[in-house]
Structure formats: C-alpha cells, structure tokens
Design an enzyme around this catalytic site. Structure first.
Site, PDB file in Angstrom:
ATOM      1  CE  LYS A 133      -0.883   0.037   5.023  1.00  0.00           C
ATOM      2  NZ  LYS A 133      -0.471   1.309   5.377  1.00  0.00           N
ATOM      3  NE  ARG A 191      -6.566   2.600   7.781  1.00  0.00           N
ATOM      4  CZ  ARG A 191      -5.433   2.728   8.128  1.00  0.00           C
ATOM      5  NH1 ARG A 191      -4.736   3.570   8.800  1.00  0.00           N
ATOM      6  NH2 ARG A 191      -4.942   1.626   7.654  1.00  0.00           N
TER       7      ARG A 191
END
Length: 320
Positions: A87, A136
C-alpha cells in the site's frame, strides 16, 4: 559454492524489520529447497515518510513517501532487494525496477482498536478517533459524521501507545501490520469492506528488485503468489488510472473468484474489483464494483466508471 549476498533494504520501523525478517526466512527456505546460492543481509534506510511525523500524510504530499530513498539505493546498487508494504508503493515504478514477487496476502481490512472494547457502532457520540488516512476518515465520516477524527502518525507501536496517552477513544490501523507483529489480540473489530474499503494493496507485500537481475528474479518468482499478484494488479491499475496517492481518498479491493473455464488472460479466472473515491469530508462516496478476467483491464474499467461519476473532480479538489 560461493554464496551471493543479497542486501535487502527496508524501513527502520519495528513492523518493517519484522516483515522483512519473515520474508528473508521464507526466501532462505526456498534457497535450501531449490539449491540456490544466496545469503541475506538487511540494510535499514530512513525514508521521508519516516522523518516527517508531525504532519498528516495528505499534507506531506507526493508519492512514494516510504519507498523513494529505498528505490534510489537499489538503482545505485547499494541494495539488491526491497521489502515494501504494497500500500506504500506508487502505482508506477521507476524505470529499471520491477515488483519481483507479491507473496500471499494476509488480512486486507482495517482494524478498530478501542480503549473500552467498543465497536464502531458502539462508540459514543463525538468520540475521538485517530487515523492518518484520508481514505479511512472519508469513509468513517460518511457513516459516523459525529466522530472527532484526528491525525495519528508514527509507527504501529507508537500509535498504540497514543491510544492510551492522548485521549483517543479508538484508533484505526491496518489489521495486517498487527497480525504480522503478533498483536491480533489488540484488535477490537475488523471493519467490513463495505464500511471501509481498504487501501490499494493493503495486506500484501511487494518485493522490488532491478529488472536486469535475472538470478534474483528467478528466486522471487518461486515466492510469488499468483492469486495475490492478480488481484493486487487490478487494484494498482485502478490507482494508476486515477493517479492517486496518500493525499486523496481512494480505496480498492479485488477478490479472485477462481477459474471459470473461459480463455481468460494468464489463466486468471474471474476477479471482482470494488473501487472507491470519496470526498475528504465524507459528504460524497463514489463506489463501483465490476467483475472481469483481465486484472489490468478491470482496474481501468472501474476507474473510468468512477471518473464518469465525477471522481476526477473530487480528486482534483482534494489535491488542491
């Protein structure tokens, strides 16, 4: 037989060193099984993302915050191999470098660690939640606009300490890091992918090497996990089309559905990819799910579907 010493570059964090050690142990086992003459040596490298800890990732800006210095060391032939959290890797690699292997993925989801053992739904109104990720926070704001989301930077162990020392009710971390450290017992709950879509490549590692290093590429090919490689390729192609990085809220997760009997490219079988682009304040979340056989083509199709829905305007505004 004289062994070639492979110098493995890694970030200096406890998690990076732990997962690098786990990778080396697996590669040593493969060397023994296949009679390959390699030994390994770790080289710690400080990256820009590790130096700047008092600013949110979105404001540090730029791609490759956690890999650029390591990639330069590889191009300069100071190291031979790098172990990255996938990531952290930009969607485009520097010329001369390739992903030699993507080993089997561990848990891709995000984990909620709550001080009182409460789930996301149970957190009190106005609870203080720590995360360093726009992806998020965008998705959490969409379902819990009452939460106070505050920046949380640092290594995984220092973030866990801040949960206790800085008044957070909960923090969000990638579950994979906790799992690799053997700290699964700290997880209160895993966030379902339909609540919080993971980062591109989350839970997977990338083993980067020089393209012209045929010896090393042969070893890494033995370590590559085909299914993980195919699904992560779909996610990374999605990211590349959207030209995304840490400063924009993008998520993607691909699932391999197995062989379908068709003439799929590389025998890929069917892959289902969900992609997400969100407004940083959570007021608009765009999602698209498609199934296809070619991972790169699938990633492009999902990205282009979101662009038609206005994802490019959201990303342009987020970058500004």
């Amino acid at each position: 037989m004289t062994k070639r010493i492979l110098v493995v570059g890694t970030r200096q964090s406890q998690l990076a060193l732990t997962q690098t050690g786990q990778v080396i142990a697996s590669l040593e086992k493969l060397c023994q099984e296949h009679g390959l003459p390699f030994a390994f040596e770790i080289r710690k490298i400080l990256t820009k993302g590790d130096r700047i800890l008092d600013v949110t990732l979105s404001k540090v800006g730029g791609k490759g915050l956690f890999v650029k210095e390591i990639e330069q060391a590889m191009l300069d032939k100071e190291i031979d191999l790098a172990v990255h959290s996938m990531k952290d890797m930009p969607s485009e690699l520097p010329e001369g470098l390739i992903n030699g292997a993507i080993p089997i993925r561990v848990e891709p989801r995000d984990a909620l660690i709550s001080r009182e053992g409460l789930s996301l739904e149970e957190l009190p109104h106005g609870a203080k939640v720590g995360t360093s990720s726009l992806r998020r926070s965008s998705q959490l704001r969409a379902i819990r606009p009452d939460l106070r989301l505050e920046s949380l930077r640092g290594n995984i162990d220092s973030r866990l300490r801040k949960l206790e020392t800085e008044g957070f009710d909960a923090i969000i971390l990638a579950a994979a890091g906790l799992k690799r450290m053997g700290w699964e017992d700290r997880i209160t709950s895993l966030l379902p992918v339909d609540v919080c879509l993971p980062a591109v490549g989350q839970g997977a590692l990338g083993l980067e090497c020089r393209e012209d290093d045929a010896e090393l590429r042969h070893l890494l090919s033995l370590y590559n996990d085909r299914v993980t490689s195919l699904t992560v390729t779909a996610e990374r192609r999605f990211l590349a089309v959207l030209n995304g990085g840490c400063q924009v809220p993008i998520g993607a997760y691909a699932v391999w559905n197995g062989m379908n009997g068709g003439n799929s490219p590389a025998g890929a079988g069917s892959i289902t990819l969900t992609g997400m682009v969100g407004d940083p304040d959570g007021s608009l979340i765009l999602k698209e799910t498609l199934t296809g056989e070619d991972p790169a083509s699938l990633g492009e199709k999902v990205a282009n579907k979101l662009i038609l829905q206005g994802a490019d305007r959201i990303l342009a505004a987020a970058r500004e």
